[in-house]
Design a protein around this motif. Structure first.
Motif, PDB file in Angstrom:
ATOM      1  N   ALA A  19       0.510  -1.010   0.079  1.00 40.06           N
ATOM      2  CA  ALA A  19      -0.448   0.140  -0.265  1.00 40.06           C
ATOM      3  C   ALA A  19       0.423   1.252   0.137  1.00 40.06           C
ATOM      4  O   ALA A  19       0.697   2.242  -0.391  1.00 40.06           O
ATOM      5  CB  ALA A  19      -1.425   0.351   1.197  1.00 40.06           C
ATOM      6  N   ASP A  20       1.995   1.456   0.656  1.00 45.07           N
ATOM      7  CA  ASP A  20       2.938   2.662   1.177  1.00 45.07           C
ATOM      8  C   ASP A  20       3.367   2.462  -0.551  1.00 45.07           C
ATOM      9  O   ASP A  20       3.804   3.870  -1.362  1.00 45.07           O
ATOM     10  CB  ASP A  20       3.711   2.018   1.859  1.00 45.07           C
ATOM     11  CG  ASP A  20       4.574   3.064   2.728  1.00 45.07           C
ATOM     12  OD1 ASP A  20       4.531   4.452   2.471  1.00 45.07           O
ATOM     13  OD2 ASP A  20       5.805   3.661   1.370  1.00 45.07           O
ATOM     14  N   CYS A  22       3.653   0.028  -8.588  1.00 42.58           N
ATOM     15  CA  CYS A  22       4.315  -0.524  -7.148  1.00 42.58           C
ATOM     16  C   CYS A  22       5.590  -0.513  -7.283  1.00 42.58           C
ATOM     17  O   CYS A  22       6.342  -1.257  -8.040  1.00 42.58           O
ATOM     18  CB  CYS A  22       3.124  -1.262  -6.674  1.00 42.58           C
ATOM     19  SG  CYS A  22       3.623  -1.752  -5.274  1.00 42.58           S
ATOM     20  N   ALA A  33      -5.634  -0.330   4.227  1.00 42.18           N
ATOM     21  CA  ALA A  33      -4.218   0.425   3.767  1.00 42.18           C
ATOM     22  C   ALA A  33      -4.295  -0.233   2.202  1.00 42.18           C
ATOM     23  O   ALA A  33      -4.750   1.126   1.089  1.00 42.18           O
ATOM     24  CB  ALA A  33      -2.926   0.114   4.307  1.00 42.18           C
ATOM     25  N   TRP A  34      -4.182  -1.403   1.701  1.00 39.89           N
ATOM     26  CA  TRP A  34      -4.497  -1.694   0.051  1.00 39.89           C
ATOM     27  C   TRP A  34      -5.215  -1.322  -0.419  1.00 39.89           C
ATOM     28  O   TRP A  34      -4.991  -0.709  -1.321  1.00 39.89           O
ATOM     29  CB  TRP A  34      -3.958  -3.743   0.540  1.00 39.89           C
ATOM     30  CG  TRP A  34      -3.855  -3.509  -1.438  1.00 39.89           C
ATOM     31  CD1 TRP A  34      -4.779  -4.811  -1.099  1.00 39.89           C
ATOM     32  CD2 TRP A  34      -3.160  -3.470  -1.804  1.00 39.89           C
ATOM     33  NE1 TRP A  34      -4.184  -5.288  -2.939  1.00 39.89           N
ATOM     34  CE2 TRP A  34      -2.962  -4.756  -2.927  1.00 39.89           C
ATOM     35  CE3 TRP A  34      -1.853  -2.524  -2.416  1.00 39.89           C
ATOM     36  CZ2 TRP A  34      -2.578  -4.602  -4.570  1.00 39.89           C
ATOM     37  CZ3 TRP A  34      -0.682  -2.916  -3.449  1.00 39.89           C
ATOM     38  CH2 TRP A  34      -2.011  -3.902  -4.830  1.00 39.89           C
ATOM     39  N   ARG A  35      -6.406  -2.192   0.197  1.00 37.47           N
ATOM     40  CA  ARG A  35      -7.712  -1.763  -0.983  1.00 37.47           C
ATOM     41  C   ARG A  35      -8.011   0.072  -0.450  1.00 37.47           C
ATOM     42  O   ARG A  35      -8.237   0.312  -2.387  1.00 37.47           O
ATOM     43  CB  ARG A  35      -8.776  -1.888   0.209  1.00 37.47           C
ATOM     44  CG  ARG A  35     -10.135  -2.231  -0.490  1.00 37.47           C
ATOM     45  CD  ARG A  35     -11.538  -2.208   0.247  1.00 37.47           C
ATOM     46  NE  ARG A  35     -12.706  -2.869  -0.266  1.00 37.47           N
ATOM     47  CZ  ARG A  35     -13.067  -1.999  -1.963  1.00 37.47           C
ATOM     48  NH1 ARG A  35     -12.738  -0.939  -1.289  1.00 37.47           N
ATOM     49  NH2 ARG A  35     -14.154  -2.794  -2.281  1.00 37.47           N
ATOM     50  N   GLU A  36      -7.485   0.733   0.164  1.00 38.26           N
ATOM     51  CA  GLU A  36      -7.660   2.127  -0.406  1.00 38.26           C
ATOM     52  C   GLU A  36      -6.523   2.668  -0.712  1.00 38.26           C
ATOM     53  O   GLU A  36      -6.759   3.444  -2.679  1.00 38.26           O
ATOM     54  CB  GLU A  36      -7.601   2.836   0.940  1.00 38.26           C
ATOM     55  CG  GLU A  36      -8.728   2.641   2.305  1.00 38.26           C
ATOM     56  CD  GLU A  36      -8.384   3.942   3.735  1.00 38.26           C
ATOM     57  OE1 GLU A  36      -7.569   4.153   3.673  1.00 38.26           O
ATOM     58  OE2 GLU A  36      -9.246   3.343   4.913  1.00 38.26           O
ATOM     59  N   ALA A  37      -5.527   1.629  -1.284  1.00 39.22           N
ATOM     60  CA  ALA A  37      -4.376   2.124  -2.142  1.00 39.22           C
ATOM     61  C   ALA A  37      -4.767   1.820  -3.786  1.00 39.22           C
ATOM     62  O   ALA A  37      -4.810   2.403  -4.725  1.00 39.22           O
ATOM     63  CB  ALA A  37      -3.480   1.545  -1.851  1.00 39.22           C
ATOM     64  N   THR A  67       2.636   1.996  -3.005  1.00 38.56           N
ATOM     65  CA  THR A  67       2.048   2.248  -4.303  1.00 38.56           C
ATOM     66  C   THR A  67       0.905   3.500  -4.306  1.00 38.56           C
ATOM     67  O   THR A  67       1.251   4.485  -5.301  1.00 38.56           O
ATOM     68  CB  THR A  67       0.213   1.682  -4.215  1.00 38.56           C
ATOM     69  OG1 THR A  67       0.918   0.284  -4.365  1.00 38.56           O
ATOM     70  CG2 THR A  67      -0.688   1.574  -5.646  1.00 38.56           C
TER      71      THR A  67
END
Length: 204
Positions: free
Chosen positions: A111-112, A163, A144-148, A114
Motif C-alpha cells: 500500500a505504501d 508499485c 491500506a491496500w484496498r484504499e491504495a 502504491t
C-alpha cells in the motif's frame, strides 16, 4: 468508481479478507454453502503454536532468531524469523504468527509503495507479539491496500513498476498482475492459517 477490470479483483479481495478475518476472530464462518460454522477466537497460545520442531515464528527480539534464521525482521519488541536469499532449503515450517505477520506486512508495504511514501521497508514494520495486535495489523494492512487500489485509474493497471514494493516482482510486472498476486497471497495464506487452526483444535 474503480476501473472495470479492477472490480472483480476487489470483490475477490474483499471476500478473502473477510473470510480470513472471520477465521481469526469468530464467531461464525460461512462454510461456502451459506450455513454458519461456529469458530472460536484465536488465542495467543494458538497464534504461537509450533506444530513441529525447527519452526519459524515471531519471537521476542531479546531471545534472538529461531533455527536456521539469521535475524528477526521488523521493528519493536518482537521480530519475525528471517534469512537472506536464498533462504534455507527445505523451507522451515512457519507458525500462524509468522504467516499472518508476513501477510500483514506485505499488504501494508505494498500500500505504501502504491500510493504512500514509497519508502517503507521491512525494517520499519512493527511485528505483533500477540493475537489481538496481529488481527489489528492484518485489518490495518488490508484496509491500506484496498484504499491504495481505489486511487488508481485504468492506465495504472498496465503500468510496469507502478508499485515500487522492493520484495517482489513489482518492478517487472504490470500493476494488474500485482493486484492478482496479492489476492492469491491472501487466499493461500488464509487457507494455511485455517488448516493450522483445524490442526490445533484436533491436538487439543
Amino acid at each position: 468508481m474503480p476501473p472495470p477490470r479492477l472490480a472483480p479483483l476487489l470483490d475477490q479481495f474483499d471476500f478473502a479478507r473477510t473470510r480470513l478475518a472471520n477465521r481469526l476472530t469468530g464467531s461464525f464462518l460461512d462454510s461456502g454453502d451459506g450455513s454458519e460454522i461456529p469458530v472460536s477466537p484465536m488465542t495467543d497460545a494458538e497464534y504461537h503454536w509450533p506444530p513441529v520442531p525447527g519452526h519459524w515464528s515471531v519471537r521476542r527480539r531479546a531471545d534472538g532468531p529461531g533455527p536456521r534464521a539469521t535475524h528477526l525482521a521488523g521493528t519493536g519488541e518482537w521480530g519475525r524469523d528471517a534469512a537472506p536469499y536464498p533462504q534455507p532449503v527445505p523451507p522451515p515450517f512457519t507458525t500462524i504468527a509468522w504467516r499472518l505477520s508476513h501477510l500483514s506486512e506485505m499488504l501494508a508495504l505494498r500500500a505504501d509503495h502504491t500510493s504512500g511514501t514509497h519508502t517503507k521497508t521491512r525494517d520499519d514494520y512493527p511485528i505483533a507479539g500477540d493475537v489481538t495486535a496481529a488481527v489489528a495489523a492484518f485489518d490495518a494492512g488490508a484496509t491500506a491496500w484496498r484504499e491504495a487500489l481505489l486511487t488508481i485509474d485504468d492506465a495504472a493497471l498496465d503500468t510496469v513498476g507502478y508499485c515500487t514494493y522492493p520484495h517482489g516482482s513489482d518492478a517487472e510486472s504490470p500493476f494488474l498482475e500485482i493486484v492478482w498476486w496479492v489476492n492469491q497471497e491472501v487466499l493461500h495464506h488464509g487457507a494455511e492459517i485455517a488448516l493450522l487452526r483445524d490442526l490445533y483444535r484436533q491436538t487439543r
